[in-house]
Design a protein around this motif. Structure first.
Motif, PDB file in Angstrom:
ATOM      1  N   GLU A  72       0.830  -1.203   0.000  1.00  0.00           N
ATOM      2  CA  GLU A  72       0.000   0.000   0.000  1.00  0.00           C
ATOM      3  C   GLU A  72       0.867   1.256   0.000  1.00  0.00           C
ATOM      4  N   GLU A  73       1.933   1.243   0.805  1.00  0.00           N
ATOM      5  CA  GLU A  73       2.830   2.394   0.862  1.00  0.00           C
ATOM      6  C   GLU A  73       3.543   2.589  -0.478  1.00  0.00           C
ATOM      7  N   PHE A  74       3.975   1.492  -1.082  1.00  0.00           N
ATOM      8  CA  PHE A  74       4.647   1.561  -2.377  1.00  0.00           C
ATOM      9  C   PHE A  74       3.721   2.153  -3.427  1.00  0.00           C
ATOM     10  N   GLU A  75       2.484   1.667  -3.474  1.00  0.00           N
ATOM     11  CA  GLU A  75       1.532   2.159  -4.463  1.00  0.00           C
ATOM     12  C   GLU A  75       1.230   3.645  -4.257  1.00  0.00           C
ATOM     13  N   ALA A  76       1.132   4.095  -2.993  1.00  0.00           N
ATOM     14  CA  ALA A  76       0.864   5.503  -2.706  1.00  0.00           C
ATOM     15  C   ALA A  76       2.014   6.373  -3.207  1.00  0.00           C
ATOM     16  N   VAL A  77       3.248   5.971  -2.937  1.00  0.00           N
ATOM     17  CA  VAL A  77       4.406   6.747  -3.390  1.00  0.00           C
ATOM     18  C   VAL A  77       4.507   6.705  -4.907  1.00  0.00           C
ATOM     19  N   ARG A  78       4.175   5.583  -5.487  1.00  0.00           N
ATOM     20  CA  ARG A  78       4.202   5.453  -6.952  1.00  0.00           C
ATOM     21  C   ARG A  78       3.223   6.427  -7.586  1.00  0.00           C
ATOM     22  N   GLU A  79       2.016   6.490  -7.038  1.00  0.00           N
ATOM     23  CA  GLU A  79       1.008   7.425  -7.559  1.00  0.00           C
ATOM     24  C   GLU A  79       1.477   8.869  -7.406  1.00  0.00           C
ATOM     25  N   MET A  80       2.112   9.181  -6.278  1.00  0.00           N
ATOM     26  CA  MET A  80       2.629  10.534  -6.068  1.00  0.00           C
ATOM     27  C   MET A  80       3.709  10.860  -7.098  1.00  0.00           C
ATOM     28  N   ALA A  81       4.570   9.893  -7.394  1.00  0.00           N
ATOM     29  CA  ALA A  81       5.636  10.115  -8.377  1.00  0.00           C
ATOM     30  C   ALA A  81       5.053  10.327  -9.775  1.00  0.00           C
ATOM     31  N   ILE A  82       4.045   9.570 -10.133  1.00  0.00           N
ATOM     32  CA  ILE A  82       3.397   9.728 -11.445  1.00  0.00           C
ATOM     33  C   ILE A  82       2.768  11.118 -11.539  1.00  0.00           C
ATOM     34  N   LYS A  83       2.067  11.528 -10.486  1.00  0.00           N
ATOM     35  CA  LYS A  83       1.430  12.845 -10.476  1.00  0.00           C
ATOM     36  C   LYS A  83       2.492  13.947 -10.578  1.00  0.00           C
ATOM     37  N   ALA A  84       3.583  13.826  -9.837  1.00  0.00           N
ATOM     38  CA  ALA A  84       4.656  14.824  -9.877  1.00  0.00           C
ATOM     39  C   ALA A  84       5.280  14.888 -11.267  1.00  0.00           C
ATOM     40  N   ARG A  85       5.480  13.737 -11.892  1.00  0.00           N
ATOM     41  CA  ARG A  85       6.061  13.720 -13.241  1.00  0.00           C
ATOM     42  C   ARG A  85       5.128  14.390 -14.236  1.00  0.00           C
ATOM     43  N   ASP A  86       3.827  14.114 -14.132  1.00  0.00           N
ATOM     44  CA  ASP A  86       2.853  14.750 -15.025  1.00  0.00           C
ATOM     45  C   ASP A  86       2.827  16.261 -14.823  1.00  0.00           C
ATOM     46  N   GLU A  87       2.861  16.693 -13.552  1.00  0.00           N
ATOM     47  CA  GLU A  87       2.882  18.131 -13.277  1.00  0.00           C
ATOM     48  C   GLU A  87       4.164  18.761 -13.809  1.00  0.00           C
ATOM     49  N   ASN A  88       5.286  18.064 -13.669  1.00  0.00           N
ATOM     50  CA  ASN A  88       6.563  18.562 -14.174  1.00  0.00           C
ATOM     51  C   ASN A  88       6.516  18.710 -15.698  1.00  0.00           C
ATOM     52  N   ASP A  89       5.950  17.725 -16.386  1.00  0.00           N
ATOM     53  CA  ASP A  89       5.832  17.800 -17.846  1.00  0.00           C
ATOM     54  C   ASP A  89       4.959  18.985 -18.261  1.00  0.00           C
ATOM     55  N   ALA A  90       3.853  19.198 -17.536  1.00  0.00           N
ATOM     56  CA  ALA A  90       2.957  20.318 -17.849  1.00  0.00           C
ATOM     57  C   ALA A  90       3.667  21.656 -17.628  1.00  0.00           C
ATOM     58  N   LEU A  91       4.418  21.767 -16.541  1.00  0.00           N
ATOM     59  CA  LEU A  91       5.155  23.014 -16.273  1.00  0.00           C
ATOM     60  C   LEU A  91       6.230  23.252 -17.326  1.00  0.00           C
ATOM     61  N   LEU A  92       6.896  22.203 -17.750  1.00  0.00           N
ATOM     62  CA  LEU A  92       7.919  22.329 -18.788  1.00  0.00           C
ATOM     63  C   LEU A  92       7.305  22.864 -20.082  1.00  0.00           C
ATOM     64  N   LYS A  93       6.135  22.358 -20.438  1.00  0.00           N
ATOM     65  CA  LYS A  93       5.460  22.840 -21.646  1.00  0.00           C
ATOM     66  C   LYS A  93       5.075  24.313 -21.501  1.00  0.00           C
ATOM     67  N   ARG A  94       4.610  24.699 -20.325  1.00  0.00           N
ATOM     68  CA  ARG A  94       4.257  26.109 -20.104  1.00  0.00           C
ATOM     69  C   ARG A  94       5.488  27.005 -20.219  1.00  0.00           C
ATOM     70  N   ILE A  95       6.611  26.548 -19.636  1.00  0.00           N
ATOM     71  CA  ILE A  95       7.852  27.329 -19.708  1.00  0.00           C
ATOM     72  C   ILE A  95       8.300  27.464 -21.164  1.00  0.00           C
ATOM     73  N   GLU A  96       8.241  26.368 -21.912  1.00  0.00           N
ATOM     74  CA  GLU A  96       8.635  26.417 -23.326  1.00  0.00           C
ATOM     75  C   GLU A  96       7.742  27.370 -24.102  1.00  0.00           C
ATOM     76  N   ALA A  97       6.445  27.359 -23.819  1.00  0.00           N
ATOM     77  CA  ALA A  97       5.521  28.266 -24.506  1.00  0.00           C
ATOM     78  C   ALA A  97       5.824  29.717 -24.150  1.00  0.00           C
ATOM     79  N   LEU A  98       6.099  29.986 -22.875  1.00  0.00           N
ATOM     80  CA  LEU A  98       6.432  31.347 -22.451  1.00  0.00           C
ATOM     81  C   LEU A  98       7.745  31.810 -23.079  1.00  0.00           C
ATOM     82  N   GLU A  99       8.738  30.930 -23.132  1.00  0.00           N
ATOM     83  CA  GLU A  99      10.007  31.283 -23.751  1.00  0.00           C
ATOM     84  C   GLU A  99       9.834  31.563 -25.242  1.00  0.00           C
TER      85      GLU A  99
END
Length: 85
Positions: A51-78
């Motif tokens: 259960e702990e592994f799955e919770a951390v895994r989900e958090m990592a997936i969410k963080a990676r998705d948010e990071n990808d979205a922020l990267l796209k926003r930065i590229e668009a702003l640049e």
């Protein structure tokens, strides 16, 4: 003589029943001790529960998705800055 033979067989059957009961008790006690030792061994290891592994895994997936979205926003702003400047 038949009574004596029957009594011997009855005593033997009772002895075997008692031995089987004792063997079953020893088996249950051995299983209990084995489970306790195995549990102590596993608890001593630095393992993570599923259960702990799955919770951390989900958090990592969410963080990676948010990071990808922020990267796209930065590229668009640049791109907007470079186009305007």
């Amino acid at each position: 003589m038949t009574t004596g033979a029957n009594r011997i067989l009855d005593d033997f059957a009772k002895l075997m029943t008692d031995a089987a009961g004792a063997a079953q008790g020893v088996r249950k006690e051995a299983e209990t001790m084995f489970r306790a030792q195995a549990e102590r061994f596993i608890n001593g290891m630095d393992l993570v529960k599923r259960e702990e592994f799955e919770a951390v895994r989900e958090m990592a997936i969410k963080a990676r998705d948010e990071n990808d979205a922020l990267l796209k926003r930065i590229e668009a702003l640049e791109a907007r800055l470079n186009a305007g400047g």
